[in-house]
Write a protein that holds these residues in place. Structure first.
Motif, PDB file in Angstrom:
ATOM      1  N   GLN A 335     -66.336 -74.686   1.357  1.00  0.00           N
ATOM      2  CA  GLN A 335     -66.371 -72.735   1.656  1.00  0.00           C
ATOM      3  C   GLN A 335     -65.522 -72.664   2.625  1.00  0.00           C
ATOM      4  N   SER A 336     -64.906 -71.580   1.634  1.00  0.00           N
ATOM      5  CA  SER A 336     -63.293 -71.402   2.716  1.00  0.00           C
ATOM      6  C   SER A 336     -63.749 -68.799   2.898  1.00  0.00           C
ATOM      7  N   VAL A 337     -62.912 -68.349   3.678  1.00  0.00           N
ATOM      8  CA  VAL A 337     -62.833 -68.008   4.171  1.00  0.00           C
ATOM      9  C   VAL A 337     -61.565 -67.099   3.958  1.00  0.00           C
ATOM     10  N   ILE A 338     -61.229 -66.472   2.655  1.00  0.00           N
ATOM     11  CA  ILE A 338     -60.025 -65.729   2.358  1.00  0.00           C
ATOM     12  C   ILE A 338     -59.730 -64.499   2.736  1.00  0.00           C
ATOM     13  N   THR A 339     -58.576 -64.423   3.331  1.00  0.00           N
ATOM     14  CA  THR A 339     -57.855 -63.001   3.310  1.00  0.00           C
ATOM     15  C   THR A 339     -56.871 -62.716   2.494  1.00  0.00           C
ATOM     16  N   ALA A 340     -57.453 -61.543   1.530  1.00  0.00           N
ATOM     17  CA  ALA A 340     -56.085 -61.703   0.773  1.00  0.00           C
ATOM     18  C   ALA A 340     -56.528 -59.571  -0.011  1.00  0.00           C
ATOM     19  N   GLU A 341     -55.962 -59.393  -0.778  1.00  0.00           N
ATOM     20  CA  GLU A 341     -56.447 -57.909  -1.067  1.00  0.00           C
ATOM     21  C   GLU A 341     -56.246 -58.009  -3.126  1.00  0.00           C
ATOM     22  N   CYS A 342     -57.431 -57.711  -3.166  1.00  0.00           N
ATOM     23  CA  CYS A 342     -57.985 -57.732  -5.038  1.00  0.00           C
ATOM     24  C   CYS A 342     -56.765 -58.298  -4.961  1.00  0.00           C
ATOM     25  N   TYR A 353     -63.451 -66.077 -10.424  1.00  0.00           N
ATOM     26  CA  TYR A 353     -64.052 -67.152 -10.119  1.00  0.00           C
ATOM     27  C   TYR A 353     -65.389 -66.954  -8.958  1.00  0.00           C
ATOM     28  N   PRO A 354     -65.973 -66.137  -9.168  1.00  0.00           N
ATOM     29  CA  PRO A 354     -67.075 -65.664  -8.283  1.00  0.00           C
ATOM     30  C   PRO A 354     -68.009 -66.948  -7.195  1.00  0.00           C
ATOM     31  N   ASP A 355     -67.596 -66.288  -6.127  1.00  0.00           N
ATOM     32  CA  ASP A 355     -68.604 -68.422  -5.021  1.00  0.00           C
ATOM     33  C   ASP A 355     -67.557 -69.009  -4.766  1.00  0.00           C
ATOM     34  N   ILE A 356     -66.606 -68.677  -5.644  1.00  0.00           N
ATOM     35  CA  ILE A 356     -65.463 -69.930  -5.017  1.00  0.00           C
ATOM     36  C   ILE A 356     -64.616 -69.755  -3.700  1.00  0.00           C
ATOM     37  N   ALA A 357     -64.980 -68.862  -3.004  1.00  0.00           N
ATOM     38  CA  ALA A 357     -64.427 -68.340  -1.654  1.00  0.00           C
ATOM     39  C   ALA A 357     -65.007 -67.023  -1.310  1.00  0.00           C
ATOM     40  N   VAL A 358     -64.662 -66.672   0.500  1.00  0.00           N
ATOM     41  CA  VAL A 358     -65.378 -65.135   0.762  1.00  0.00           C
ATOM     42  C   VAL A 358     -64.483 -64.384   0.186  1.00  0.00           C
ATOM     43  N   ARG A 359     -63.652 -63.404  -0.213  1.00  0.00           N
ATOM     44  CA  ARG A 359     -62.700 -62.942  -0.206  1.00  0.00           C
ATOM     45  C   ARG A 359     -63.034 -61.831   0.982  1.00  0.00           C
ATOM     46  N   VAL A 360     -61.997 -61.409   2.179  1.00  0.00           N
ATOM     47  CA  VAL A 360     -61.814 -60.546   3.390  1.00  0.00           C
ATOM     48  C   VAL A 360     -60.590 -59.622   3.300  1.00  0.00           C
ATOM     49  N   GLY A 371     -66.777 -61.916   7.044  1.00  0.00           N
ATOM     50  CA  GLY A 371     -66.934 -62.995   6.384  1.00  0.00           C
ATOM     51  C   GLY A 371     -66.824 -64.201   6.994  1.00  0.00           C
ATOM     52  N   ILE A 372     -66.580 -64.624   7.846  1.00  0.00           N
ATOM     53  CA  ILE A 372     -66.890 -65.724   8.451  1.00  0.00           C
ATOM     54  C   ILE A 372     -68.601 -66.596   8.765  1.00  0.00           C
TER      55      ILE A 372
END
Length: 412
Positions: A335-342, A353-360, A371-372
Motif C-alpha cells: 500500500q503506498s501514498v504517491i505525491t503526484a499531480e493528476c 487503476y483505482p486503489d493501486i495507491a493513494v494519490r495526494v 493520505g498516510i
C-alpha cells in the motif's frame, strides 16, 4: 547481438539507474548476447566513490559476463547546479577516450543512457564512425528536472534564453538517434512534444523481479534490528534522499503523528540526508528512524515490513521522472501514498487503476497527513498493485520485448 552500453551509472549501485543498467546487461549476457559497458565507478546515491574503486583512474572488470570499463570523474561531496554540471562534463570527457577504444569491436547497437545527456554527442559520433545503430534511453529528463525544480536559476529562469537554447540542443541531439526509448508513456509523450517522431520512439519500462517478492520472511527480525517497536505500523521511504523528493514534508507529518503508533523509517543516502536528519533532531522526533541502504538481497524483507510506502516528489519532478522504487513496491503488493499531480504518469496510473495507491497533491503536508492515515487503515496487502506488477513490469517479459525491439532496429 553485440551491445555497447554507455552511461554514468552502473552496478554495484543499489538504487536508481545503476541498478537497472546492471540488471539489463547481466540479463542480456546471460541470454547469449555480447555486452560491454563504458561507465563510471559507483558513487550514487552517497556521492562518494568507495574502495576498491577510484574516481581518478581507468579500470576494467567483468561482472556477470559483462566487460565493464570504468572511467574517472569528478564527484562533488555536496552537489550544486554548477558542481553537477562539472561532474557530468568530467565523465563525458574521460569516457570518450574509452568509448572510442571500442571502435574495432564494432557493436551492432550502442545504448546511451540518460543521464547524462552530455554524453549524447560523443555517442552519436561513435555510432557514425562504427556504423552501429544508436538508441538513447531516457531514465530522467535532466533539463526538465533541473528547470522544473528551479535548480538552474531564479523565478525567471523558465523564460531565459539559456533554457530555450538548452532545450533546442536537446531536441536536435535526440532527433539524431535511431531510436529514443524511455520508461513511461508520459515520458515518451514528452519526447514527442520535443519533436521526436512517433515511429522513432520505443517503450522500455523499468521492471521488477516479481518472483523475488512472492514469499518473504524475516520481517520481525529486521524490525528488531532497526529498533522499530513491534506494535508500531511502519511508514517507509526507501531510496535517494535528494532535492527533488522534498522529504521535509514527511518530517512535518511525523511531528503531527508523534502520539500515534507509527514509525517513519527513512532508508537511503543522498545530498539531502544531512539536512533531513538535522530537521528531525531539532524537532526531537522519536518516531523517525534513519537507516543506510540495506543489501539488495534484503530488499524484499525491507519492503515487507511497511504498512505504508511513501513515494514522495516535489511539484514538477513527477512529470520528468517515474520513480524506480515504485516497481518493487507494486511487486510486493504494498500500500503506498504517491505525491503526484493528476496529469502526470503517476497521477494517470492512479486514475486508470483505482486503489493501486493513494494519490495526494505534492508539497501539501495536510494532504500527505490525510493520505498516510487512509493508507494505514487499508489491509497491508494490495492485490491490485501486485497484479499490475505481474502483468506489466515483470523483468523477463520487459527484457524479451527489448530484444525484439533492438532486432527490429537492426533490420531497418
Amino acid at each position: 547481438m553485440k551491445i555497447l552500453v554507455y552511461g554514468i551509472n552502473y552496478a554495484p549501485e543499489l538504487t536508481g539507474i545503476g541498478k537497472y543498467s546492471g540488471e539489463m546487461c547481466s540479463w542480456l549476457a546471460a541470454n547469449g548476447h555480447e555486452v560491454r559497458v563504458v561507465t563510471a565507478p559507483p558513487y550514487y546515491p552517497d556521492w562518494s566513490v568507495s574502495a576498491p574503486f577510484s574516481p581518478y583512474s581507468y579500470k576494467t572488470e567483468w561482472i556477470d559476463g559483462v566487460k565493464v570499463m570504468r572511467c574517472p570523474l569528478y564527484v562533488p561531496k555536496k552537489p550544486s547546479t554548477i558542481k553537477r554540471i562539472l561532474h557530468l562534463c568530467s565523465f563525458a570527457m574521460s569516457s570518450g577516450i574509452r568509448l572510442f577504444s571500442q571502435l574495432s569491436w564494432r557493436p551492432d547497437v550502442l545504448i546511451c543512457v540518460v543521464p547524462t545527456q552530455f554524453c549524447s554527442p560523443i555517442a552519436l559520433l561513435y555510432s557514425s564512425l562504427s556504423r552501429c545503430k544508436s538508441v538513447i534511453h531516457i531514465q530522467d529528463y535532466e533539463l526538465d528536472a533541473m528547470f522544473g525544480l528551479g535548480m538552474a536559476g531564479g523565478s525567471n529562469s523558465s523564460d531565459s534564453r539559456v533554457k530555450r537554447a538548452a532545450f533546442a540542443v536537446e531536441r536536435w541531439l535526440l532527433s539524431k538517434f535511431h531510436r529514443v526509448s524511455s520508461i513511461s508513456n508520459s515520458m515518451l509523450n514528452k519526447a514527442n512534444e520535443k519533436g521526436i517522431a512517433t515511429e522513432q520512439l520505443m517503450f522500455f519500462p523499468n521492471w521488477s523481479e516479481t518472483s523475488r517478492f512472492l514469499a518473504v520472511s524475516g520481517t520481525d527480525t529486521l524490525k528488531a534490528h532497526l529498533n522499530i517497536p513491534p506494535h508500531h505500523q511502519v511508514a517507509l521511504y526507501s531510496g535517494n534522499i535528494g532535492e527533488k523528493q522534498g522529504l521535509e514534508s514527511v518530517i512535518e507529518v511525523a511531528e503531527r503523528m508523534q502520539s500515534d503508533s507509527v514509525t517513519f523509517l527513512i532508508v537511503g543516502q543522498g545530498a539531502g540526508k544531512e539536512r533531513l536528519v538535522l530537521l528531525a533532531e531539532q524537532k526531537r522526533l522519536q518516531n523517525v528512524i534513519f537507516s543506510p541502504l540495506l543489501p539488495y538481497e534484503q530488499l524484499p524483507t525491507l519492503l515487507s515490513i511497511a504498512d505504508c510506502h511513501l513515494v514522495i516528489q516535489k511539484k514538477g519532478a513527477a512529470d520528468a521522472v517515474l520513480p524506480s522504487k515504485l516497481t518493487n513496491i507494486l511487486a510486493i503488493g504494498g500500500q503506498s501514498v504517491i505525491t503526484a499531480e493528476c496529469e502526470t504518469e503517476l497521477g494517470m496510473l492512479c486514475q486508470q487503476y483505482p486503489d493501486i495507491a493513494v494519490r495526494v497533491d505534492p508539497e501539501n503536508v495536510e494532504a500527505l497527513y490525510q493520505g498516510i492515515g487512509i493508507c494505514l487503515e487499508k489491509p497491508r496487502f494490495n492485490a491490485i498493485a501486485q497484479n499490475y506488477a505481474t502483468q506489466f513490469i515483470d523483468k523477463e517479459s520487459v527484457m524479451k520485448k527489448l530484444v525484439l525491439s533492438l532486432n527490429t532496429v537492426l533490420s531497418r
